[in-house]
Design an enzyme around this catalytic site. Structure first.
Site, PDB file in Angstrom:
ATOM      1  N   PHE A 137      11.001  30.225  75.367  1.00 40.77           N
ATOM      2  CA  PHE A 137      10.593  29.004  74.659  1.00 40.77           C
ATOM      3  C   PHE A 137      11.523  27.860  75.077  1.00 40.77           C
ATOM      4  O   PHE A 137      12.736  27.955  74.912  1.00 40.77           O
ATOM      5  CB  PHE A 137      10.711  29.251  73.152  1.00 40.77           C
ATOM      6  CG  PHE A 137      10.033  28.220  72.314  1.00 40.77           C
ATOM      7  CD1 PHE A 137       8.701  28.371  71.965  1.00 40.77           C
ATOM      8  CD2 PHE A 137      10.710  27.097  71.875  1.00 40.77           C
ATOM      9  CE1 PHE A 137       8.060  27.423  71.185  1.00 40.77           C
ATOM     10  CE2 PHE A 137      10.072  26.141  71.102  1.00 40.77           C
ATOM     11  CZ  PHE A 137       8.746  26.305  70.758  1.00 40.77           C
TER      12      PHE A 137
ATOM     13  N   ASP B  98      17.722  35.553  69.781  1.00 37.84           N
ATOM     14  CA  ASP B  98      16.770  34.709  69.069  1.00 37.84           C
ATOM     15  C   ASP B  98      15.676  35.628  68.517  1.00 37.84           C
ATOM     16  O   ASP B  98      15.026  36.349  69.281  1.00 37.84           O
ATOM     17  CB  ASP B  98      16.191  33.668  70.033  1.00 37.84           C
ATOM     18  CG  ASP B  98      15.213  32.730  69.340  1.00 37.84           C
ATOM     19  OD1 ASP B  98      14.512  33.171  68.420  1.00 37.84           O
ATOM     20  OD2 ASP B  98      15.128  31.563  69.757  1.00 37.84           O
TER      21      ASP B  98
ATOM     22  N   TYR C  39       9.389  29.983  59.581  1.00 36.36           N
ATOM     23  CA  TYR C  39       8.027  29.490  59.356  1.00 36.36           C
ATOM     24  C   TYR C  39       6.963  30.281  60.116  1.00 36.36           C
ATOM     25  O   TYR C  39       5.787  30.014  59.994  1.00 36.36           O
ATOM     26  CB  TYR C  39       7.898  27.987  59.683  1.00 36.36           C
ATOM     27  CG  TYR C  39       8.353  27.570  61.063  1.00 36.36           C
ATOM     28  CD1 TYR C  39       7.559  27.786  62.181  1.00 36.36           C
ATOM     29  CD2 TYR C  39       9.573  26.940  61.238  1.00 36.36           C
ATOM     30  CE1 TYR C  39       7.982  27.401  63.440  1.00 36.36           C
ATOM     31  CE2 TYR C  39      10.008  26.535  62.486  1.00 36.36           C
ATOM     32  CZ  TYR C  39       9.211  26.767  63.593  1.00 36.36           C
ATOM     33  OH  TYR C  39       9.636  26.395  64.822  1.00 36.36           O
ATOM     34  N   LYS C  40       7.396  31.279  60.898  1.00 37.02           N
ATOM     35  CA  LYS C  40       6.428  32.128  61.601  1.00 37.02           C
ATOM     36  C   LYS C  40       6.135  33.343  60.714  1.00 37.02           C
ATOM     37  O   LYS C  40       5.448  33.221  59.722  1.00 37.02           O
ATOM     38  CB  LYS C  40       6.966  32.481  62.979  1.00 37.02           C
ATOM     39  CG  LYS C  40       7.035  31.239  63.890  1.00 37.02           C
ATOM     40  CD  LYS C  40       7.734  31.464  65.206  1.00 37.02           C
ATOM     41  CE  LYS C  40       7.795  30.147  65.992  1.00 37.02           C
ATOM     42  NZ  LYS C  40       8.806  30.171  67.047  1.00 37.02           N
TER      43      LYS C  40
ATOM     44  N   ARG D   1      -3.376  32.904  72.743  1.00 36.08           N
ATOM     45  CA  ARG D   1      -2.388  33.702  72.042  1.00 36.08           C
ATOM     46  C   ARG D   1      -2.888  34.022  70.633  1.00 36.08           C
ATOM     47  O   ARG D   1      -3.383  33.137  69.929  1.00 36.08           O
ATOM     48  CB  ARG D   1      -1.091  32.889  71.977  1.00 36.08           C
ATOM     49  CG  ARG D   1       0.145  33.674  71.667  1.00 36.08           C
ATOM     50  CD  ARG D   1       1.369  32.782  71.775  1.00 36.08           C
ATOM     51  NE  ARG D   1       1.378  31.778  70.723  1.00 36.08           N
ATOM     52  CZ  ARG D   1       2.486  31.261  70.176  1.00 36.08           C
ATOM     53  NH1 ARG D   1       3.663  31.659  70.613  1.00 36.08           N
ATOM     54  NH2 ARG D   1       2.421  30.356  69.230  1.00 36.08           N
TER      55      ARG D   1
END
Ligand SMILES: *Cc1c(COP(=O)(O)O)cnc(C)c1O
Length: 411
Positions: free
Chosen positions: A125, A196, A221-222, A370
């Site tokens: 990312f 991470d 928040y995922k 995705r």
């Protein structure tokens, strides 16, 4: 050949099935984007209203003490610790992931002062790369970021590297790294490892301390359903605390913020990782998502997640196979997180048509569709229904409608 009944039966036997009703989901919609923004726990609305009306509205400044606002980053941090194999006092919930990564890697570099190289996975990312490029530029020309892809780790993790900074589950492909093996290999070469956990916390069992991890970051928040832009977290193993200072030395990380002293004195333990005043509304809502996750069995989550992704791959390949989708995620479910990625040259309009049909996934440039799977609120029947709609879009070529090719700011 499967039928819908097969999936309905799996739902009836699913030990996690009861959690679905705790989430506000749109009727008829199949939400497969919990790896980008987790669904809203129903109770979050009530909690937000309490904070707005009572704690902020009525009690105002007193709430820092009476409603324990001041302790919220630590209290939630301790709860997150329980989800990622950390101990109490090793995790705090604060800031964005990128900011925490900056603090974590800066700390790790100071803990390994003879070396100047940070090794990262270039395809990760991008914000992770950007943040560490910024950090290294700040530190001066002795410091360097090196990039390696997975097949090069064994060669490139060497005695020059101070810090290996990796994301456990790849944001695009969903590939899962062996945290324990890589940490051990890197530490044998004298490196520290910063993990991470953005796509692993809440998606699968993580055991930072069993892997002897040094530092880690991740977002809420995922898979942790903390709400849009909710605070991320940072982990510092006990053995590394109180040794060096992270560079964003704000008053919340001071050992006595309300003494208002001129000079910085680091707070003890994990408190030094805080910087400024916390967004309490967001933290309060985040806690609701973390508590829901804490009530679930992480091994059951993993088992269901593997089944959901396995069935999804199998159904897409058997029902939409002729349309040229290529599986990007690992086929071996031991090496796969809780998401499935397919590549297709027309991925963007196909995803837009899917969203229009109530199957919400997302698109990652240049050509990736995705799909994220959240075992607390996705059902087995969702998988069947999603693929039926997918097939319909391909069969009717509805994705070719011009409106599906208009690009939005957020994909
Ligand atoms: C989602 C995600 C982020 C998000 O970073 P923010 O600074 O919180 O916006 C960072 N890194 C990875 C690997 C991610 O998946």
């Amino acid at each position: 050949m499967y039928t819908r009944e097969h999936f309905e039966k799996l739902d009836k036997q699913d030990p996690l099935a009861g959690f679905r009703d705790q989430f506000a989901l749109n009727p008829g919609e199949i939400y497969l984007d919990g790896n980008s923004l987790g669904a809203r726990p129903k109770k979050a609305a009530q909690r937000a209203a309490e904070v707005l009306e009572q704690e902020w509205g009525q009690d105002l400044i007193r709430s820092w003490n009476t409603h324990h606002w001041f302790e919220l980053p630590y209290r939630i941090g301790d709860k997150i610790a329980g989800l990622i194999g950390a101990d109490k006092g090793e995790v705090v919930c604060t800031d964005a992931t990128g900011i925490n990564l900056y603090k974590a890697v800066a700390t790790a570099l100071k803990l390994n002062p003879q070396r100047k190289v940070v090794l990262m996975e270039g395809s990760n990312f991008p914000t992770n790369n950007y943040m560490i490029q910024g950090l290294v530029a700040q530190l001066g020309s002795d410091f360097e970021v090196r990039f390696a892809e997975e097949h090069e780790f064994a060669d490139k993790i060497d005695e020059q590297v101070a810090v290996v900074c990796l994301t456990q589950v790849h944001y695009k492909s969903g590939r899962l790294l062996d945290m324990q093996a890589i940490t051990e290999q890197a530490q044998q070469k004298g490196c520290l490892v910063v993990w991470d956990l953005c796509h692993s916390a809440g998606a699968l069992p993580v055991d930072l301390n069993a892997a002897n991890a040094d530092l880690a970051v991740g977002c809420t928040y995922k898979y942790l359903n903390g709400g849009p832009g909710s605070q991320a977290f940072i982990f510092v193993a006990k053995r590394h605390q109180n040794k060096v200072n992270q560079p964003l030395s704000g008053w919340w990380g001071h050992n006595a913020p309300f003494n208002f002293e001129r000079d910085y004195q680091p707070g003890a333990g994990i408190s030094q990782m805080l910087t400024g005043t916390q967004g309490i509304l967001s933290l309060a809502v985040t806690e609701v998502g973390i508590d829901l996750m804490g009530a679930a069995d992480m091994q059951q989550i993993r088992t269901k997640s593997q089944a959901l992704t396995r069935y999804f791959i199998e159904l897409v390949e058997s029902q939409c196979g002729e349309y040229g989708f290529k599986l990007v995620s690992p086929r071996d479910e031991e090496r796969r997180g809780s998401q499935v990625a397919f590549s297709h040259a027309d991925g963007y309009p196909i995803m837009q048509a899917l969203i229009d049909a109530g199957v919400v996934g997302d698109f990652r440039a240049p050509d990736i569709l995705r799909f994220g799977f959240a075992p607390l609120y996705n059902s087995y029947a969702d998988i069947w229904d999603a693929v039926q709609r997918f097939k319909e879009i391909m069969l009717t070529e509805r994705w070719q409608e011009p409106r599906f090719n208009q690009r939005h700011a957020v994909t």
